[in-house]
Design a protein around this motif. Structure first.
Motif, short mmCIF file in Angstrom:
data_model
loop_
_atom_site.label_atom_id
_atom_site.label_comp_id
_atom_site.label_asym_id
_atom_site.label_seq_id
_atom_site.Cartn_x
_atom_site.Cartn_y
_atom_site.Cartn_z
N ASP A 88 45.18 39.31 38.13
CA ASP A 88 44.96 40.41 39.07
C ASP A 88 46.16 41.35 39.09
OD1 ASP A 88 42.38 39.49 40.10
OD2 ASP A 88 43.55 37.76 40.70
N GLY A 100 41.64 36.08 42.00
CA GLY A 100 40.62 37.00 42.51
C GLY A 100 39.22 36.41 42.36
N LYS A 125 46.32 46.44 35.98
CA LYS A 125 46.91 45.22 36.55
C LYS A 125 48.44 45.21 36.48
CE LYS A 125 42.64 43.59 36.77
NZ LYS A 125 42.16 42.43 36.08
N PHE A 133 47.85 43.55 45.39
CA PHE A 133 46.62 42.75 45.36
C PHE A 133 46.83 41.58 46.33
CE2 PHE A 133 43.59 39.61 44.02
CZ PHE A 133 42.50 40.35 43.61
#
Ligand code: 5RP
Length: 222
Positions: A88, A100, A125, A133
């Motif tokens: 992620d 994720g 990413k 994230f």
């Protein structure tokens, strides 16, 4: 290129990267998620060049089997040649946030057994600092509220991922608003909380190689 095209490009790049290393008795680790699925789909062409795979989720195991690739239980295998999986987030030290897709615990176990961890990701990413994230934490169900309170003390804002039960029968807390300056330290601290199975920081054992899909092509970062 679209994000899906970048994912396909890194899936193929991972197959090209591992192909020269494969032997007829090699067993490889295979990850989980949409980028890992691109790797699995590209891997089908090599299925007669290696012995089989260990998957980090039931979904990936099923996808491998549909291609005719033998899937082993990890307890039957002492070492994996390589593990290929998405992420992620990745920073320049190849420390990752994963989970994720809720497969973080099996992903961490398969990583531990692998000689080399090849991470595949599109350029969205790539980050300077991990934490934009939300960090997934797998938790034993009865400990959910306690662990959430402890995560607040560490500066996070945990949110229960409703409707999700992991392949191990546990639940996920996604921790928002963390700016992770010391990933290895935070990884260890969260794992010390009673009731935490594991967290999605892959810093103590990060990736060995990152194949990053960019508009200019796939970059190999070590
Ligand atoms: C699953 C994972 C995945 O590797 C991560 O969520 C990336 O997924 P995708 O390739 O679909 O963006 O850690 O638990």
């Amino acid at each position: 290129m679209t994000q899906d095209e970048l994912k396909k490009a890194v899936g193929q790049a991972a197959v090209d990267y591992i192909a020269p290393k494969l032997q007829r008795d090699s067993i490889i680790g295979v990850g989980t998620g949409s980028t890992a699925n691109c790797f699995i789909d590209a891997l089908g062409k090599l299925k007669d060049d290696f012995e089989g795979a260990v998957a980090s989720s039931d979904a990936s195991a099923e996808r491998l089997q549909k291609l005719g690739i033998t899937v082993y239980d990890l307890n039957e295998v002492s070492e994996l040649l390589v593990y290929v999986d998405g992420a992620d987030e990745s920073n320049a030290q190849l420390e990752l946030i994963k989970g994720g897709g809720a497969a973080l615990t099996r992903e961490k176990i398969v990583t531990a057994v692998s000689r080399e961890f090849v991470c595949i990701a599109d350029e969205s990413k790539w980050v300077d600092v991990l934490g934009a994230f939300p960090l997934p934490v797998e938790v034993i169900p009865m400990a959910r509220s306690y662990v959430a309170r402890e995560l607040v003390k560490l500066g996070g804002d945990p949110v229960y991922r409703t409707g999700v039960v992991t392949d191990n029968g546990n639940v996920i807390l996604d921790v928002h608003h963390l700016e992770i300056m010391e990933p290895k330290k935070l990884e260890a601290e969260i794992n010390q909380i009673a009731g935490v199975v594991t967290n999605g920081l892959f810093a103590r054992r990060g990736a060995d190689v990152l194949l990053l899909g960019t508009a200019e092509g796939v970059k190999t970062i070590k």
